[in-house]
Write a protein that holds these residues in place. Structure first.
Motif, PDB file in Angstrom:
ATOM      1  N   UNK A   1      69.324  42.065  54.272  1.00  0.00           N
ATOM      2  CA  UNK A   1      67.867  41.911  54.285  1.00  0.00           C
ATOM      3  C   UNK A   1      67.217  42.375  52.983  1.00  0.00           C
ATOM      4  N   UNK A   2      68.019  42.937  52.104  1.00  0.00           N
ATOM      5  CA  UNK A   2      67.576  43.427  50.792  1.00  0.00           C
ATOM      6  C   UNK A   2      66.491  44.489  50.912  1.00  0.00           C
ATOM      7  N   UNK A   3      66.908  45.561  51.580  1.00  0.00           N
ATOM      8  CA  UNK A   3      66.115  46.782  51.668  1.00  0.00           C
ATOM      9  C   UNK A   3      66.968  47.942  51.181  1.00  0.00           C
TER      10      UNK A   3
ATOM     11  N   UNK B   1      59.006  45.731  48.780  1.00  0.00           N
ATOM     12  CA  UNK B   1      60.254  45.661  49.547  1.00  0.00           C
ATOM     13  C   UNK B   1      61.372  45.244  48.593  1.00  0.00           C
ATOM     14  N   UNK B   2      62.434  46.028  48.549  1.00  0.00           N
ATOM     15  CA  UNK B   2      63.505  45.729  47.605  1.00  0.00           C
ATOM     16  C   UNK B   2      64.775  46.470  47.980  1.00  0.00           C
ATOM     17  N   UNK B   3      65.847  46.084  47.317  1.00  0.00           N
ATOM     18  CA  UNK B   3      67.100  46.821  47.352  1.00  0.00           C
ATOM     19  C   UNK B   3      67.535  47.014  45.907  1.00  0.00           C
ATOM     20  N   UNK B   4      68.816  47.294  45.685  1.00  0.00           N
ATOM     21  CA  UNK B   4      69.329  47.622  44.361  1.00  0.00           C
ATOM     22  C   UNK B   4      68.888  46.592  43.324  1.00  0.00           C
ATOM     23  N   UNK B   5      68.307  47.066  42.225  1.00  0.00           N
ATOM     24  CA  UNK B   5      67.827  46.189  41.159  1.00  0.00           C
ATOM     25  C   UNK B   5      67.755  46.984  39.872  1.00  0.00           C
ATOM     26  N   UNK B   6      67.567  46.280  38.760  1.00  0.00           N
ATOM     27  CA  UNK B   6      67.358  46.927  37.468  1.00  0.00           C
ATOM     28  C   UNK B   6      65.928  46.732  36.969  1.00  0.00           C
TER      29      UNK B   6
END
Length: 255
Positions: free
Chosen positions: A197-199, A160-165
């Motif tokens: 919610x970081x999706x 489960x994640x949202x925008x990241x590097x």
């Protein structure tokens, strides 16, 4: 290496099972409600559970799996997870209030459950297959996994994640990537909720997929029940240069 999708939904409803993937016949990645579709004999073969994070839709089958295996397991089922995830399981699940502490049953010297903490970047080598933790961006400590087969085939799961590097940098460092399973939980209409919610939603996922240098088959996971078609249509509208499919559960991949 075989990957079987037991559950891939962001919620429950008829025909929907929450996240759980079976690697070969002995390793679970997450343990959502899809675990309940395994037969008892299939459950008996499970030796390891590799967790992305502590949220209920990814862990709630563990207590019932252990209960079913309590008199059948010849050795403990090992949970590999972040220390924060293990702490959450100890405090909020296996606490003698919600469920017994199976790390001390049937006897502290021969429990049915044991924990192995891992840190991002570390690998668990399980019978020749490598499960590498990659930190991602969610509301609790969460990781994705890069899984390498004995013969070198590779798939990755975002968790489960949202925008990241972090995820994309790790993937770009690979020599090969055969399959990517990435979450996309909501439609674009709920983009602000995704950020809170970081999706991922389709627009945010499109921004991140351009970071990926590899060209694997890409499968979407974790859609909220009832939004699957809309999410898929919106993804195809903004991600036109990649092959995209949506998981529905029951798929089997050979990597």
């Amino acid at each position: 290496m075989q990957l079987r999708i037991l559950g891939c939904s962001g919620g429950i409803a008829a025909g929907h099972r929450t996240t759980s993937f079976l690697v070969d016949d002995d390793v679970l990645i997450d343990a959502g409600s899809g675990v309940g579709d395994l037969t008892l004999s299939e459950m008996e073969r499970i030796k390891h559970i590799v967790l992305t994070h502590s949220h209920l839709d990814h862990v709630h089958a563990i207590p019932l799996l252990l209960d079913s295996m309590f008199d059948r397991a010849e050795e403990p089922i090992t949970v590999h997870a972040l220390p924060e995830t293990i702490s959450a399981l100890r405090e909020h699940m296996f606490n003698w209030v919600v469920w017994p502490d199976f790390t001390s049953l049937p006897h502290p010297d021969s429990p049915v459950l044991r924990y192995v903490p891992m840190k991002p970047g570390e690998e668990a080598v399980l019978d020749g297959r490598r499960f590498r933790m990659v930190p991602v961006n969610h509301v609790v400590p969460t990781v994705g996994y890069i899984v390498t087969a004995r013969d070198g085939g590779v798939f990755a799961f975002s968790g489960d994640t949202t925008c990241n590097h972090t995820l994309w940098n790790a993937l770009n460092g690979l020599e090969r990537l055969d399959l990517l399973i990435v979450e996309c939980a909501f439609s674009n209409a709920r983009q602000e909720l995704c950020r809170q919610a970081r999706h991922y939603c389709p627009n945010i996922l499109a921004e991140d997929l351009v970071k990926l240098n590899h060209r694997p088959a890409v499968y979407l996971s974790h859609a909220k029940p009832g939004e699957e078609r809309q999410i898929m249509d919106e993804c195809r509208a903004v991600i036109s240069n990649r092959k995209l499919e949506q998981l529905s559960g029951g798929e089997i991949f050979t990597v």
